[in-house]
Design a protein around this motif. Structure first.
Motif, PDB file in Angstrom:
ATOM      1  N   TYR A 120     -15.381  35.515  12.190  1.00 55.08           N
ATOM      2  CA  TYR A 120     -14.624  36.624  11.614  1.00 55.08           C
ATOM      3  C   TYR A 120     -13.572  37.139  12.595  1.00 55.08           C
ATOM      4  CZ  TYR A 120     -13.692  41.155   9.457  1.00 55.08           C
ATOM      5  OH  TYR A 120     -13.080  42.243   8.897  1.00 55.08           O
ATOM      6  N   SER A 121     -13.942  37.208  13.885  1.00 63.39           N
ATOM      7  CA  SER A 121     -12.984  37.669  14.901  1.00 63.39           C
ATOM      8  C   SER A 121     -11.801  36.716  14.995  1.00 63.39           C
ATOM      9  CB  SER A 121     -13.678  37.790  16.262  1.00 63.39           C
ATOM     10  OG  SER A 121     -14.740  38.726  16.207  1.00 63.39           O
ATOM     11  N   GLN A 153      -9.702  34.756   3.334  1.00 59.97           N
ATOM     12  CA  GLN A 153     -10.738  34.229   4.226  1.00 59.97           C
ATOM     13  C   GLN A 153     -11.418  35.353   4.996  1.00 59.97           C
ATOM     14  OE1 GLN A 153      -8.775  31.334   6.674  1.00 59.97           O
ATOM     15  NE2 GLN A 153      -8.777  29.750   5.081  1.00 59.97           N
ATOM     16  N   ALA A 154     -10.635  36.322   5.454  1.00 62.44           N
ATOM     17  CA  ALA A 154     -11.222  37.446   6.201  1.00 62.44           C
ATOM     18  C   ALA A 154     -12.157  38.258   5.317  1.00 62.44           C
ATOM     19  CB  ALA A 154     -10.101  38.327   6.762  1.00 62.44           C
ATOM     20  N   ASP A 155     -11.752  38.525   4.078  1.00 62.05           N
ATOM     21  CA  ASP A 155     -12.612  39.282   3.163  1.00 62.05           C
ATOM     22  C   ASP A 155     -13.894  38.518   2.859  1.00 62.05           C
ATOM     23  OD1 ASP A 155     -10.660  41.218   3.120  1.00 62.05           O
ATOM     24  OD2 ASP A 155      -9.754  40.505   1.251  1.00 62.05           O
ATOM     25  N   LEU A 177     -20.760  38.055   6.801  1.00 65.26           N
ATOM     26  CA  LEU A 177     -21.290  38.759   7.961  1.00 65.26           C
ATOM     27  C   LEU A 177     -22.169  39.931   7.540  1.00 65.26           C
ATOM     28  CD1 LEU A 177     -21.387  39.177  11.022  1.00 65.26           C
ATOM     29  CD2 LEU A 177     -19.231  40.467  10.843  1.00 65.26           C
ATOM     30  N   ASN A 226     -21.211  34.296  12.754  1.00 65.09           N
ATOM     31  CA  ASN A 226     -20.289  34.857  11.758  1.00 65.09           C
ATOM     32  C   ASN A 226     -19.335  35.867  12.395  1.00 65.09           C
ATOM     33  OD1 ASN A 226     -21.489  33.337   9.734  1.00 65.09           O
ATOM     34  ND2 ASN A 226     -22.955  34.971   9.203  1.00 65.09           N
ATOM     35  N   THR A 227     -19.827  36.609  13.412  1.00 65.05           N
ATOM     36  CA  THR A 227     -18.949  37.553  14.108  1.00 65.05           C
ATOM     37  C   THR A 227     -17.836  36.815  14.839  1.00 65.05           C
ATOM     38  OG1 THR A 227     -20.775  39.116  14.398  1.00 65.05           O
ATOM     39  CG2 THR A 227     -18.865  39.384  15.832  1.00 65.05           C
ATOM     40  N   ILE A 231      -9.531  37.217  11.935  1.00 63.73           N
ATOM     41  CA  ILE A 231      -8.774  38.465  12.059  1.00 63.73           C
ATOM     42  C   ILE A 231      -7.622  38.305  13.044  1.00 63.73           C
ATOM     43  CG2 ILE A 231      -8.910  40.842  12.918  1.00 63.73           C
ATOM     44  CD1 ILE A 231      -9.999  40.489  10.133  1.00 63.73           C
ATOM     45  N   MET A 248     -15.309  36.186   4.758  1.00 59.45           N
ATOM     46  CA  MET A 248     -16.140  36.105   5.958  1.00 59.45           C
ATOM     47  C   MET A 248     -16.795  37.443   6.260  1.00 59.45           C
ATOM     48  SD  MET A 248     -16.995  33.647   7.822  1.00 59.45           S
ATOM     49  CE  MET A 248     -18.543  33.933   8.643  1.00 59.45           C
ATOM     50  N   LYS A 249     -16.138  38.521   5.919  1.00 57.56           N
ATOM     51  CA  LYS A 249     -16.725  39.844   6.132  1.00 57.56           C
ATOM     52  C   LYS A 249     -17.949  40.029   5.244  1.00 57.56           C
ATOM     53  CE  LYS A 249     -15.585  44.750   6.277  1.00 57.56           C
ATOM     54  NZ  LYS A 249     -14.533  45.771   6.059  1.00 57.56           N
TER      55      LYS A 249
END
Length: 358
Positions: free
Chosen positions: A290-291, A240-242, A248, A286-287, A294, A244-245
């Protein structure tokens, strides 16, 4: 007139045994046994020969012992991190496999069919060649010579071979023999987390390699089962982090592209500002997402580290292994003592029977 309710008690003579009588009986027994010294010596000599013969034909057994400490930090140490996570509305759980390995269940895991079978089908180095442990076991025990079923005698165990029902039946026999006669798993102290694994076998190299492979297979399975849920959680959050990055990054490039498309936009025309403003809103949203991902990912990694049990080897089997065999002297002494005691018991029993018949 006699009182019919009264009971007449028989006169039973009281027998008193003095210490002098005991000494006398003991002396009589000693004299009797001494008078049969020829029988006692003969029986003792026969027992001594039997003991020597047993020690000659007794196979030497080698014992490979390993001890390791198992420290599971998943319970109490994770509490402080679970408290931090609950403050932000997260629940990082209490572990992946606690219920499976509570108490002494890990000891039973060592004796399970799955672990022993996996170990038997593991290749090991024996000098200059490598072969499956099960093939080494079959050769040493000469199992195929003892089998009556011809289909079992031609079975071949090789790495990657597809196991059939005949393979499984032979493996079952071997596993039963190892569990009952060769493998011992225990906790020397119930209060400590030290586990002792001992493999006793007539082949020194097999005992050592089987003990090492069994411990590795069981401990790997134990660790993977304990951290399975947490590991899957970390993998999902990482994906999910990858993802969402990447979203972004596309938002940032989109906002930059809209600005580049109108570098000298008329400030009086609001419609020209719309793409840039929409891009900034997407970047902020999106930031934030993403935060949050993370943050969850880092907490999941903490949970994974805390739930991973620490397995530290204390002692490993080292060649030459401890050799267990009845020596000639030990066999002779045990044979003589046991046969002599049996001779004493027989002579005394025969005397008692003779005295009762007389």
């Amino acid at each position: 007139m006699k009182n019919i309710t009264s009971e007449t008690k028989p006169n039973i003579p009281e027998v008193e045994i003095t210490l002098r009588d005991l000494f006398k009986k003991a002396r009589d027994i000693c004299k009797y046994l001494f008078s049969r010294w020829k029988v006692i010596i003969l029986v003792g000599s026969v027992g001594m020969l039997i003991g020597i013969g047993y020690s000659y034909f007794d196979k030497a057994m080698y014992s490979a012992e390993s001890t390791f400490v198992l420290e599971d930090q998943g319970g109490s140490s994770l509490g402080q991190y679970a408290g931090i996570a609950s403050m932000v509305g997260l629940n990082i759980g209490s572990g992946g496999g606690d219920g499976i390995f509570k108490g002494d269940n890990i000891i039973q895991l060592y004796k399970s069919r799955r672990m022993i079978e996996k170990t038997l089908l593991t290749p090991a180095d024996f000098g200059s060649q490598s072969e499956l442990l099960i093939n080494r076991y079959i050769d040493i025990k000469q199992i195929k010579k003892k089998l009556k079923d011809q289909s079992l005698k031609i079975l071949d165990f090789r790495k990657g071979v597809q196991l059939t029902t005949a393979h499984d039946s032979l493996i079952t026999v071997i596993i039963k023999d190892i569990s009952e006669n060769s493998l011992t798993v225990s906790k020397p102290d119930k209060k400590l987390s030290i586990i002792r694994v001992a493999v006793t076998f007539e082949d020194e190299l097999f005992a050592k390699e089987f003990a090492n492979c069994l411990i590795k297979n069981v401990n790997d399975f134990y660790v993977q089962t304990k951290i399975r849920k947490s590991s899957e959680n970390v993998s999902v959050l990482q994906r999910q982090a990858d993802s969402m990055k990447n979203v972004l990054n596309r938002s940032i490039y989109g906002a930059a592209s809209s600005v580049d498309a109108n570098p000298n936009a008329n400030l009086a025309l609001q419609v020209l500002k719309a793409p840039s403003q929409r891009g900034q809103i997407d970047i902020q949203a999106n930031t934030a997402i993403y935060s949050e991902i993370i943050k969850n990912l880092e907490l999941a990694k903490i949970s994974l580290r805390m739930e991973t049990p620490l397995i530290q080897m204390i002692d490993e089997p080292v060649l030459p292994l401890a050799r267990n065999k009845v020596g000639f002297v030990k066999g002779a002494v045990f044979g003589t003592v046991i046969s002599t005691l049996l001779a004493f018991a027989y002579l005394l029993l025969a005397r008692v029977i003779k005295s009762l018949e007389g």
